[in-house]
Motif scaffolding. Structure first.
Motif, mmCIF file in Angstrom:
data_model
loop_
_atom_site.group_PDB
_atom_site.id
_atom_site.type_symbol
_atom_site.label_atom_id
_atom_site.label_comp_id
_atom_site.label_asym_id
_atom_site.label_seq_id
_atom_site.Cartn_x
_atom_site.Cartn_y
_atom_site.Cartn_z
ATOM 1 N N VAL A 175 72.790 74.933 10.768
ATOM 2 C CA VAL A 175 73.415 73.677 11.044
ATOM 3 C C VAL A 175 73.616 73.071 9.578
ATOM 4 O O VAL A 175 72.701 72.813 8.996
ATOM 5 N N VAL A 176 74.816 72.929 8.935
ATOM 6 C CA VAL A 176 74.891 72.487 7.767
ATOM 7 C C VAL A 176 75.815 71.287 7.686
ATOM 8 O O VAL A 176 76.907 71.259 8.132
ATOM 9 N N VAL A 177 75.050 70.157 7.173
ATOM 10 C CA VAL A 177 75.708 68.845 7.145
ATOM 11 C C VAL A 177 75.654 68.469 5.729
ATOM 12 O O VAL A 177 74.606 68.346 4.970
ATOM 13 N N LYS A 178 76.787 68.419 5.021
ATOM 14 C CA LYS A 178 76.967 68.147 3.439
ATOM 15 C C LYS A 178 78.289 67.378 3.151
ATOM 16 O O LYS A 178 79.216 67.652 3.715
ATOM 17 N N THR A 179 78.147 66.786 1.968
ATOM 18 C CA THR A 179 79.470 66.416 1.464
ATOM 19 C C THR A 179 79.826 67.153 0.297
ATOM 20 O O THR A 179 78.962 67.777 -0.171
ATOM 21 N N PRO A 180 81.151 67.431 0.159
ATOM 22 C CA PRO A 180 81.467 68.433 -1.017
ATOM 23 C C PRO A 180 81.249 67.756 -2.197
ATOM 24 O O PRO A 180 81.095 66.435 -2.427
ATOM 25 N N ASP A 181 81.406 68.549 -3.329
ATOM 26 C CA ASP A 181 81.289 68.025 -4.817
ATOM 27 C C ASP A 181 82.555 67.110 -5.304
ATOM 28 O O ASP A 181 83.674 67.231 -4.684
ATOM 29 N N ALA A 182 82.226 65.951 -5.960
ATOM 30 C CA ALA A 182 83.311 65.287 -6.425
ATOM 31 C C ALA A 182 83.910 65.819 -7.467
ATOM 32 O O ALA A 182 83.512 66.738 -8.170
ATOM 33 N N GLY A 183 85.260 65.255 -7.700
ATOM 34 C CA GLY A 183 85.949 65.639 -8.988
ATOM 35 C C GLY A 183 85.499 64.880 -10.060
ATOM 36 O O GLY A 183 84.335 64.283 -10.173
ATOM 37 N N THR A 184 86.192 65.090 -11.070
ATOM 38 C CA THR A 184 85.964 64.590 -12.670
ATOM 39 C C THR A 184 85.760 63.079 -12.746
ATOM 40 O O THR A 184 85.160 62.687 -13.552
ATOM 41 N N ALA A 185 86.404 62.468 -11.921
ATOM 42 C CA ALA A 185 86.483 60.920 -11.974
ATOM 43 C C ALA A 185 85.921 60.286 -10.964
ATOM 44 O O ALA A 185 86.409 59.045 -10.325
ATOM 45 N N GLY A 186 84.857 60.793 -10.099
ATOM 46 C CA GLY A 186 84.438 60.292 -8.803
ATOM 47 C C GLY A 186 83.054 60.633 -8.521
ATOM 48 O O GLY A 186 82.476 61.230 -9.367
ATOM 49 N N VAL A 187 82.608 60.093 -7.501
ATOM 50 C CA VAL A 187 81.156 60.428 -6.932
ATOM 51 C C VAL A 187 81.020 61.277 -5.556
ATOM 52 O O VAL A 187 81.994 61.206 -5.115
ATOM 53 N N SER A 188 80.210 61.857 -5.554
ATOM 54 C CA SER A 188 80.172 62.664 -4.131
ATOM 55 C C SER A 188 79.843 61.879 -3.018
ATOM 56 O O SER A 188 79.454 60.682 -3.437
ATOM 57 N N GLY A 189 80.313 62.064 -1.831
ATOM 58 C CA GLY A 189 80.087 61.229 -0.591
ATOM 59 C C GLY A 189 79.113 60.948 -0.390
ATOM 60 O O GLY A 189 77.847 61.794 -0.580
ATOM 61 N N HIS A 190 78.599 59.692 0.201
ATOM 62 C CA HIS A 190 77.383 59.386 0.833
ATOM 63 C C HIS A 190 77.029 59.931 2.280
ATOM 64 O O HIS A 190 77.892 60.535 2.814
ATOM 65 N N MET A 191 75.744 60.301 2.618
ATOM 66 C CA MET A 191 75.017 60.509 3.937
ATOM 67 C C MET A 191 74.313 59.646 4.211
ATOM 68 O O MET A 191 73.475 59.291 3.601
ATOM 69 N N SER A 192 74.930 59.049 5.743
ATOM 70 C CA SER A 192 73.990 57.932 6.261
ATOM 71 C C SER A 192 73.230 58.135 7.521
ATOM 72 O O SER A 192 74.288 58.965 8.376
ATOM 73 N N PHE A 193 72.121 58.545 7.684
ATOM 74 C CA PHE A 193 71.578 58.811 8.975
ATOM 75 C C PHE A 193 71.022 57.453 9.474
ATOM 76 O O PHE A 193 69.790 56.933 9.034
ATOM 77 N N THR A 194 71.323 56.553 10.525
ATOM 78 C CA THR A 194 71.078 55.419 10.707
ATOM 79 C C THR A 194 70.920 55.213 12.174
ATOM 80 O O THR A 194 71.959 55.600 13.162
ATOM 81 N N THR A 195 69.872 54.793 12.821
ATOM 82 C CA THR A 195 69.932 54.395 14.289
ATOM 83 C C THR A 195 70.225 52.886 14.519
ATOM 84 O O THR A 195 70.271 51.958 13.494
ATOM 85 N N GLY A 196 70.941 52.461 15.633
ATOM 86 C CA GLY A 196 71.484 51.305 15.833
ATOM 87 C C GLY A 196 70.384 50.066 16.144
ATOM 88 O O GLY A 196 69.261 50.457 16.443
ATOM 89 N N SER A 197 70.647 48.967 15.822
ATOM 90 C CA SER A 197 69.842 47.896 15.974
ATOM 91 C C SER A 197 69.817 47.525 17.506
ATOM 92 O O SER A 197 70.641 48.069 18.350
ATOM 93 N N THR A 198 68.801 46.701 18.114
ATOM 94 C CA THR A 198 68.698 46.320 19.292
ATOM 95 C C THR A 198 68.132 44.834 19.509
ATOM 96 O O THR A 198 67.321 44.398 18.432
ATOM 97 N N THR A 199 68.447 44.195 20.512
ATOM 98 C CA THR A 199 68.196 42.604 20.696
ATOM 99 C C THR A 199 66.732 42.622 21.716
ATOM 100 O O THR A 199 66.363 41.682 21.809
ATOM 101 N N SER A 200 66.822 43.913 22.277
ATOM 102 C CA SER A 200 65.652 43.841 23.376
ATOM 103 C C SER A 200 64.972 45.379 23.240
ATOM 104 O O SER A 200 65.558 46.124 23.715
ATOM 105 N N GLY A 201 63.895 45.343 22.795
ATOM 106 C CA GLY A 201 63.225 46.777 22.916
ATOM 107 C C GLY A 201 63.042 47.284 21.597
ATOM 108 O O GLY A 201 63.741 46.771 20.514
ATOM 109 N N ALA A 202 62.620 48.556 21.403
ATOM 110 C CA ALA A 202 62.445 49.322 20.110
ATOM 111 C C ALA A 202 63.704 49.979 19.846
ATOM 112 O O ALA A 202 64.618 50.474 20.688
#
Length: 204
Positions: A57-84
Motif C-alpha cells: 500500500v503506497v500513499v505518496k505525493t508526486p515530485d514538485a515542478g521547478t517552481a513549486g513544492v511537493s504536496g503535503h500529507m496529513s494524517f489527523t483524527t477528528g476532534s471530539t466534544t465528549s470522550g477521547a
C-alpha cells in the motif's frame, strides 16, 4: 474485476484528467455519516499472498515542478466534544520465521537550506496531567533487549555537531520535574554502568 486462474487479476484505476492552466482535479473518498451510531469506515487493504508476499500500500505525493513544492500529507483524527479523540497507529506485523518489519520516520535532505525537523509532542491538558512521550526498545525474552540511541549527526567541515538538551519544564507552583539517568537492576550479574565522557579535541 474478475478472477484469473492463470494470469494476473485485473486492475482498478482512479484517475483525474490533466489540467494545463489551473489546479488539477481532486479524488475524494468520504464514508457515510450517521446521526444514530458510528459513521462508516474507509479501508484500504493490499492483496494477500498465500504462498508469496502480500501486496504493498503506497500513499505518496508526486515530485514538485521547478517552481513549486511537493504536496503535503496529513494524517489527523477528528476532534471530539465528549470522550477521547481517535488514535493514530503505525504498526508492522509480527514475523514467525524472520525479522519483524521496521517503522522508519525520515526527513528528506536539503541542498540549499536547513534540514527539516522531526517533532514529537504529547497532548496538553488543562485540568489534568499532560500526555507522555515514551521511547522504548524491544524486549528480548531469550537474548538481549534492543538499544535506544539518541545522538546528533556529525558536523561538516565548517560547522559544529548538534547540541543535545535534556531539560524539565518550569513550574509556577510546586517542584519542577526530575532528570533521572539510571541503569537497570541485574539478578544474575553486574548492574550496568552509567558513563559520562567528553570527546577528544585538537584545540584548546
Amino acid at each position: 474485476t474478475g478472477s484469473a486462474t492463470t494470469g494476473r487479476g485485473g486492475s482498478i484505476k482512479f484517475s483525474v484528467g490533466q489540467n494545463d492552466q489551473l489546479s488539477g482535479g481532486d479524488v475524494s473518498t468520504i464514508a457515510g455519516t450517521t446521526t444514530a451510531t458510528t459513521g462508516g469506515s474507509i479501508s484500504m487493504t493490499a492483496g494477500a499472498g498465500t504462498t508469496k508476499s502480500s501486496g504493498s500500500v503506497v500513499v505518496k505525493t508526486p515530485d514538485a515542478g521547478t517552481a513549486g513544492v511537493s504536496g503535503h500529507m496529513s494524517f489527523t483524527t477528528g476532534s471530539t466534544t465528549s470522550g477521547a479523540s481517535g488514535s493514530i497507529v503505525l504498526t508492522t506485523g509480527a514475523a514467525a520465521g524472520g525479522r519483524s518489519g521496521n517503522v522508519k520516520v525520515a526527513v528528506g535532505a536539503s541542498s540549499t537550506d536547513t534540514g527539516g525537523d522531526i517533532k514529537l509532542t504529547a497532548g496538553a491538558s488543562s485540568p489534568l496531567t499532560g500526555g507522555m512521550v515514551s521511547i522504548s526498545s524491544g524486549a528480548g525474552t531469550a537474548k538481549s533487549s534492543g538499544a535506544v540511541v539518541i545522538r546528533s549527526g556529525n558536523a561538516g567541515t565548517a560547522g559544529v555537531s548538534g547540541t543535545m538538551t535534556f531539560q524539565t519544564g518550569t513550574t509556577s507552583s510546586g517542584s519542577s520535574g526530575k532528570v533521572i539517568i539510571a541503569s537497570g537492576s541485574a539478578t544474575g550479574g553486574k548492574g550496568g554502568n552509567v558513563l559520562m565522557r567528553v570527546g577528544t579535541g585538537t584545540a584548546d
